[in-house]
Design a protein around this motif. Sequence first.
Motif: not given
Length: 708
Positions: A2-9, A248-262
């Motif tokens: 469920d977590l993967l599905d919620a943050h896949l995009i 790739v790590a920076v890109g994930e922090v900029q996008t996925l990081g905002v949704s997980l730890v804003p």
Amino acid sequence: MDLLDAHLIPAVDGVAFGLLLFVVAAGLSLAFGTAGVLNLSHGTLYAIGAYTGAELSDGTWGGLALGLVAGTAAACVAGAGLSAATAPLARRGHLAQALLTFGLALIGGDLLIQLFGADELPVRVPEALDSSVMLLGHRYPAYRLCFIVMAVLLAAFGTWVLTRTRMGAAVRAAADDPQMLAATGHNPRAVHTGVLAAAGALAGAAGVLGAPIIGPGPGTSENVLMLSLVVVVLGGLRSLWATFFAAVAVGEVQTLGVSLVPDLAPYLLFAAMAAVLVLRSRFAEPAAAHGPEGPAPDPVARLRGHLAGRLRRRPRGTPGTAEAAEASGTAGTSGADRAAEAAGADRAGAAPRGYGNRVPRWIGRLPGGTAWRQAAPLLVLLVVLISLPALLDAYSISLAGSALALGLLAVSVTILTGYAGLPTLGQTAPFAVGAYATANLADAGWTVGPVQIVLSALAAAVFSAVVGPAVIRARGTTVLMITLAIGELTGAVVNQLKSVTGGADGLVGFPATRALWGGEGMLEESELYNYALVVAVVAVSVTLLVLRSPAGKLLTGTRGAEARMRASGHPVGRYLLVAHICAGALAGVGGSLMVTVQQYLSPADVGFEIAAFALLAVVIGGTTSVIGALLGAGLIVATRDWVAGSWPGHGPLLLGVLFVATVYVLPRGLAGLRRGNDGGNGRSSEAPVPEDRPPSAPAPNPAGKVSP
């Protein structure tokens, strides 16, 4: 699941964004790691491609291809031009390159706005890519998936070129051993130009292909540059694949990081950048090379005794005794002490070489004639500053007060860059601490000026003491990057801590400052200017007294002969930390003055651009000249706010021209002009930025000359 599905995009978006940064950062890494150019205009090269691609895009495959070719070619030509522009600076270190390329970025950004407008341009892609595809049950833009594939192919192709082809071998040889490359019949200069042209082409291509992701508009080049610098720092300069994974790590922090730890996302990138740089600077230094850092047998008192002994042994007015005094005064003195004494010889003895011809001889015959010669520029500047309220209108007086505040920031940069050998792009951090401390003190009812100054300086000093250990162990370009990260982290805090800083809206409406207890709040421009002038005179006077004291001579000796100072038992780390703390306190005073004069405070007042302006002010004046830093700050404020007022909308262009002209026309600053090329001995009054090296290695700057 469920977590993967919620943050896949967001996760896939992070990959696409990271790969875009990889294409840009690959060019920046190529320019810096191979050509040795610290290119702060790399984001502008990206913007050239983005604007060109957006202008030519018409929603067809032909428009996309034409935009890709034109944008890549335009940025490639700009990169080749950058090679020609930086060629005269090859022996001047990365500081001159950084200032030149930042100036070119300001000029390029202004020209792009004039050509394409100030609004963000829409980008049209072919209809086949302007659609969505199913990705694990989610719809995702087809263009971004296509971009991911292209970026991976580009990484593989670039690695193959650098590692498997003769062209790649020549590029690697140009970075590692240009003399050997020349011996094989290749022209290192041509390779250098080709590398920068290729770096520009990468940035331009990234701009065209990335325009649908990061569209061309105001602030795009600065954002791309900062993120690319983070990628380069995290990935290093030796491997494209390391840069790939860092991006790739920076890109994930900029996008996925905002949704997980804003709440933490704004700090993660530059905190990681600072941590990596600090760790690298520590591991690059052999533990045994430090020398003892424990208590030394009171080096300041020892140096004072040596200087007093030299003065007692020197017969007054007797020609030819300087050499004898030098020999007798340095007998039994360690090499590090002699280096520190030599660094301050011009202050303790005769006037600087080439200076006496410009001062009437009768001044030299007066009691303390040398002191008169050294104090004359200060007195002239003080007279001019005192007379300004009678000569200028209210707006210009307000600008003069702002120039004094920026001047104190520039003087703090002079202490670190010119005297301690620590070039900094992060002095806006303690400057911001002092500014926000004053604004909050005033809002809480603490409106007495001296109280605000002292508490703001104390807060900035504490901040500098906390971050100082991360700065003082590094050298050269690494210091620039660490301090840049500290400044950007401070900016992130300013934007996030709205209860204290007001966030992006800033602070306004707090009570006016009172000059003394029992007085009224200062509202008139002349009152505010006079208050700022008094504070600036006191701060600069104290700074000059400290720099001309034995402690100041030890600091310049540390910059000029660090290995010898360490070998003789001097706690060099402590000297540098104290200098960092004192410079931070002075920057805090400047921040307090700025708030008092402006009566408002915004994040733009303490951002990266102000840090670059302060560093430029130091270069304009000469990196060891306190007066020169003040004059440089005045010139910058006049150009940005006064001259640009007669040509609205072109302030960045004028400032960019000032950056470029300063680097080329004033390689040693105004202090170098005053010294008349130092009496023909060829020594520069500018303290060069030491290259990246362990703190125990000898510094390339032998001169510790001190200027008023």
